[in-house]
Design an enzyme around this catalytic site. Structure first.
Site, PDB file in Angstrom:
ATOM      1  N   HIS A  27       9.315   1.871   1.355  1.00 14.09           N
ATOM      2  CA  HIS A  27      10.330   1.339   0.443  1.00 14.09           C
ATOM      3  C   HIS A  27      11.452   2.335   0.198  1.00 14.09           C
ATOM      4  O   HIS A  27      12.403   2.005  -0.520  1.00 14.09           O
ATOM      5  CB  HIS A  27       9.698   0.916  -0.888  1.00 14.09           C
ATOM      6  CG  HIS A  27       9.071  -0.434  -0.823  1.00 14.09           C
ATOM      7  ND1 HIS A  27       9.694  -1.576  -1.296  1.00 14.09           N
ATOM      8  CD2 HIS A  27       7.879  -0.843  -0.310  1.00 14.09           C
ATOM      9  CE1 HIS A  27       8.907  -2.617  -1.094  1.00 14.09           C
ATOM     10  NE2 HIS A  27       7.789  -2.201  -0.499  1.00 14.09           N
ATOM     11  N   ASP A  81       1.275   4.605  -4.275  1.00 18.77           N
ATOM     12  CA  ASP A  81       2.465   3.857  -4.665  1.00 18.77           C
ATOM     13  C   ASP A  81       2.657   3.851  -6.186  1.00 18.77           C
ATOM     14  O   ASP A  81       1.712   3.621  -6.947  1.00 18.77           O
ATOM     15  CB  ASP A  81       2.341   2.405  -4.199  1.00 18.77           C
ATOM     16  CG  ASP A  81       2.242   2.291  -2.690  1.00 18.77           C
ATOM     17  OD1 ASP A  81       1.621   3.182  -2.070  1.00 18.77           O
ATOM     18  OD2 ASP A  81       2.771   1.312  -2.145  1.00 18.77           O
ATOM     19  N   HIS A 107       1.991   7.893   4.064  1.00 16.59           N
ATOM     20  CA  HIS A 107       2.143   6.652   3.302  1.00 16.59           C
ATOM     21  C   HIS A 107       1.407   5.490   3.968  1.00 16.59           C
ATOM     22  O   HIS A 107       0.619   4.790   3.325  1.00 16.59           O
ATOM     23  CB  HIS A 107       3.612   6.282   3.145  1.00 16.59           C
ATOM     24  CG  HIS A 107       3.786   4.992   2.379  1.00 16.59           C
ATOM     25  ND1 HIS A 107       3.606   4.922   1.017  1.00 16.59           N
ATOM     26  CD2 HIS A 107       4.078   3.721   2.794  1.00 16.59           C
ATOM     27  CE1 HIS A 107       3.780   3.669   0.620  1.00 16.59           C
ATOM     28  NE2 HIS A 107       4.064   2.927   1.673  1.00 16.59           N
ATOM     29  N   HIS A 138       0.231   2.542   0.392  1.00 17.71           N
ATOM     30  CA  HIS A 138       0.791   1.395   1.123  1.00 17.71           C
ATOM     31  C   HIS A 138       0.175   0.039   0.787  1.00 17.71           C
ATOM     32  O   HIS A 138       0.792  -0.988   1.029  1.00 17.71           O
ATOM     33  CB  HIS A 138       0.650   1.654   2.631  1.00 17.71           C
ATOM     34  CG  HIS A 138       1.568   0.848   3.500  1.00 17.71           C
ATOM     35  ND1 HIS A 138       2.870   0.541   3.143  1.00 17.71           N
ATOM     36  CD2 HIS A 138       1.388   0.299   4.731  1.00 17.71           C
ATOM     37  CE1 HIS A 138       3.435  -0.147   4.119  1.00 17.71           C
ATOM     38  NE2 HIS A 138       2.554  -0.302   5.092  1.00 17.71           N
TER      39      HIS A 138
END
Length: 814
Positions: free
Chosen positions: A620, A555, A672, A764
């Protein structure tokens, strides 16, 4: 006192290879050992930098055979250190064994010898007769032909008595270069000659001396300490050349024109030239290529092709033209072609008749057969040559791997299977974590175990690691650098954004601000990039395939400052000039204040270098999630309501087409969130390949995509009932997120086993150290945004290279 890390690495450097030729004259037998999957051969080992040759002999043989040290003689040196690359010398020593405890394997019998190979143990000595060696050689079960080629030489020319003197044979390895201008061999050894007719393949393939040298380097580093390529070594080498995995035996047979079950370098060179897509399929080169094609399909290798073998060739001709012929249609087509040679279907087609039929154009289509997907020249440009595993301490495979494209909505044609993955070189987690400054300077090397107290390694993993490790155990380049392209203009703008400006006295612009830039122009440039990236994503598979070396980042969450730190540390010259690929696992926006800049940077780099920059989708990269956080608002704030809305929609349109997961070296799944709970009859890859694209709403359009984006590993902090886990095969509802599932170590192990995978790397979840090793060491979580939401966590990346997953923490401080 424990040695420093640098001392340990220096001690492991290979100087040359020491081979022990142990011969018992009374029983006329040789000592052989089984070298992992490479085959039987003399005992050998690397001589390390801190050893003499005799010390290496002792280390190699003291646990296998008894001998007197004065009966060790150097008998042959094969030197390769004068080659243009770093070659290795091979030193052969004769050793006279003591007469006690010498047992001939299977009492010297050759019956069922091949079947009994499965009972052989690695690094255990076996006494074999010359007849047994001959039989094993016929089936390519020896690492090389030296035991047979040198046996008579050792018997006749050397006295195996103590204190005897002998002449040492010295051979200097030279590269048999075929001059593509004068059509002559510039240098060759007695065993590596070839006819002028065969040379035309090399000339037609445009194999320059430089390409031939690179191929020889690849050959040498894979066959050392032998000088021959056997089938097992060929298989390990060719599995990375994008050829059909289940046809490797056929390719080896085609290369083996001498039918001796071993390849010399010239055999390898000519075979690669025959397969090169630039080699013309006309005249003499076509005739030579057709000989390879005939052997490829002639399973019996008897120069007589049956109708069934011919039918397979016809099927492949149509398959390479995009036509899938099966059943009666294939049978009728093949029968008509077979009869054109004047044959009945119960007869066989001879090699000369086949060559004549192709030459007279009575049989067409062979030009598409026996071809690499990429030219050898391009393959060498994109690859780095390194040796296959020679011993358990030397694990650097050849990395020549080319990506293949599969159907978007159909089964993943190039998905790995239990039989297609080379499991001889296991991946492992490196036991040291390197911490580096933004300048690239290493400031800290930490043992993985030392970080357990900080929560970087879960309890179950610490036990697992202890048990497992014991002690320590095309775009055109002109476009890439053209500053007028939108991608480079965007990158230049982002560099301006990053820097502060104090020209003319007081600060005109603080770092990481736009100052007086026309944001409308920036928005229009970004939307052009979006249109370009949308086209690129549409052409990519839902699961992309990536070859090591590769940096994997988790991320980023709008943290452009950390992204620039990663750039300056790991790809300062840009992805185009960086040996490793870059793989981002999603969540580029929200939480941080610079989501627009992060997306703009990544899209620009992807446009400039689409085959080395890989972007996966995170949870996201969804409109409804961004509405709950701030990326939607960020776009409106920076570009105005109307223009901001357009930018936001264009970016999300690209997010809808992003790949969902990636596969590194066919063994490491990168995603992810986590593994899916849904059952796909062990055909996970086909299920991923069928995920719709574009995918606007994964929650309703693709349950598997939704779980890949949202699922989390189960941690000890969550008290889940064992009964509930058992009932759901290791999955329970993810109460923390309110969607998706938690998965247990058992669920992960079952998933990895069913899909022939080794590890899962995911993002994540924020981690204090930037990473966490979980679920018995088979799962890595990586997080690449430090000080997340005002916290004190670090940022990290995973380097996937040399069959290790190396964890690197980044110092993002000022």
């Amino acid at each position: 006192m424990q040695k420093s890390l640098s001392q340990q690495n220096t001690a492991a450097l290979i100087q040359d290879y020491i081979v022990g030729v142990v011969y018992d004259k009374t029983k006329d037998v040789y000592l052989m050992t089984n070298h992992r999957t490479r085959g039987l051969w003399f005992p050998y080992s690397e001589r390390r930098i801190n050893e003499t040759s005799l010390q290496t002999v002792k280390r190699l043989l003291e646990h296998i055979v008894s001998y007197d040290s004065e009966q060790v003689q150097l008998i042959k040196v094969r030197s390769a250190k004068t080659l243009p690359f770093k070659g290795y010398d091979t030193l052969f020593y004769s050793i006279v064994p003591k007469q006690n405890a010498i047992n001939v394997w299977l009492n010297g019998k050759c019956d069922d010898l091949e079947r009994n190979l499965i009972s052989m143990t690695d690094n255990v000595g076996y006494w074999l007769t010359t007849n047994q060696l001959r039989q094993l050689a016929k089936q390519s079960h020896l690492l090389g032909m030296e035991p047979l080629a040198l046996a008579k030489q050792f018997k006749d020319n050397f006295n195996f008595k103590s204190n005897s003197s002998s002449t040492v044979i010295f051979e200097e390895v030279s590269i048999p270069i075929i001059d593509t201008n004068t059509k002559t061999i510039a240098a060759s050894s007695a065993n590596n000659t070839t006819s002028n007719v065969a040379e035309t393949l090399v000339i037609s393939a445009k194999f320059t001396p430089q390409i031939q040298e690179k191929l020889f380097e690849e050959f040498h580093l894979n066959v050392i300490p032998s000088d021959y390529l056997n089938y097992e070594t060929f298989r390990i080498l060719f599995v990375r050349k994008d050829v059909e995995i289940n046809r490797l035996n056929d390719y080896f047979r085609a290369f083996d024109c001498s039918q001796r079950s071993y390849l010399t370098f010239v055999d390898y060179l000519l075979g690669m030239a025959a397969m090169d897509p630039t080699t013309q399929h006309g005249g003499v080169p076509a005739e030579q290529r057709c000989r390879y094609i005939f052997r490829l399909y002639n399973v019996a290798n008897n120069s007589r092709m049956t109708f069934d073998e011919f039918k397979t060739m016809v099927r492949d001709i149509h398959k390479n033209k995009g036509q899938n012929l099966t059943g009666e249609i294939l049978y009728d087509e093949a029968a008509q072609m077979f009869r054109s040679f004047g044959l009945r279907l119960d007869q066989t087609l001879g090699l000369m008749d086949f060559l004549s039929g192709v030459g007279q154009l009575r049989f067409r289509g062979t030009s598409v057969l026996f071809r690499l997907t990429v030219s050898v020249a391009d393959m060498l440009k994109r690859s780095s040559t390194s040796p296959i595993p020679l011993t358990p301490t030397a694990r650097s495979p050849s990395t020549i791997t080319m990506p293949r494209r599969s159907s978007r909505m159909g089964p993943m044609a190039n998905a790995p299977s239990n039989t297609s993955i080379d499991q001889t070189i296991p991946y492992e987690i490196a036991t040291h974590i390197v911490k580096v400054k933004k300048t690239g300077v290493v400031i800290d090397v930490t043992s993985l175990y030392d970080l357990e107290v900080n929560g970087a390694v879960s309890g179950s993993t610490a036990l697992f690691l202890d048990d497992a490790n014991g002690k320590y155990d095309r775009l055109n380049s002109q476009d890439c650098f053209n500053q007028r392209t939108h991608a480079n203009e965007m990158l230049n703008g982002l560099r301006y954004f990053e820097r502060g400006s104090k020209e003319g006295g007081p600060a005109l612009k603080e770092p990481f601000t736009w100052g007086k830039v026309d944001m409308g122009a920036m928005a229009r440039c970004l939307m052009v990039l979006c249109k370009q990236i949308y086209t690129i994503f549409l052409k990519e598979d839902r699961m992309i395939r990536v070859s090591s070396a590769c940096y994997i980042l988790g991320d980023l969450h709008g943290n452009f400052r950390d992204l620039t730190c990663f750039e300056k540390t790991f790809w300062r010259l840009g992805p185009v000039l960086t040996p490793a690929s870059l793989l981002f696992l999603g969540d580029y926006v929200d939480r941080g204040q610079e989501g627009v800049e992060v997306v703009a940077y990544l899209f620009a780099q992807k446009v400039l270098c689409p085959h080395k920059v890989h972007l996966l989708r995170g949870n996201h990269e969804l409109r409804n999630v961004q509405d709950m956080f701030q990326f939607h608002t960020e776009c409106r704030r920076k570009f105005g309501v109307d223009l901001g809305e357009q930018v936001w929609e264009e970016i999300n349109r690209c997010f809808d087409t992003m790949p969902i997961c990636a596969l590194v070296d066919d063994r490491v799944l990168c995603v992810h969130g986590g593994i899916p709970s849904l059952s796909y009859d062990k055909n996970f890859f086909a299920a991923v390949a069928s995920i719709p694209c574009p995918l606007r709403d994964p929650e309703t359009e693709s349950p598997i995509a939704w779980e890949l984006l949202w699922n989390d590993p189960l941690s000890k902090e969550l008290n889940m009932e064992a009964k509930e886990l058992d009932m759901n095969k290791g999955f329970v509802y993810n109460v923390r997120r309110g969607t998706g599932f938690f998965f247990s170590a058992k669920a992960l192990n079952d998933f990895l086993h069913d899909n022939s995978l080794s590890y899962v790397v995911r993002a994540h979840e924020v981690q204090q150290n930037g990473f966490k090793v979980q679920l018995n060491g088979r799962l890595l979580t990586v997080f690449s945004s430090s000080h997340y939401c005002g916290g004190e966590n670090e940022a990290a990346t995973v380097l996937c290279d040399s069959n290790k997953l190396r964890l690197i923490r980044l110092d993002t401080g000022i």
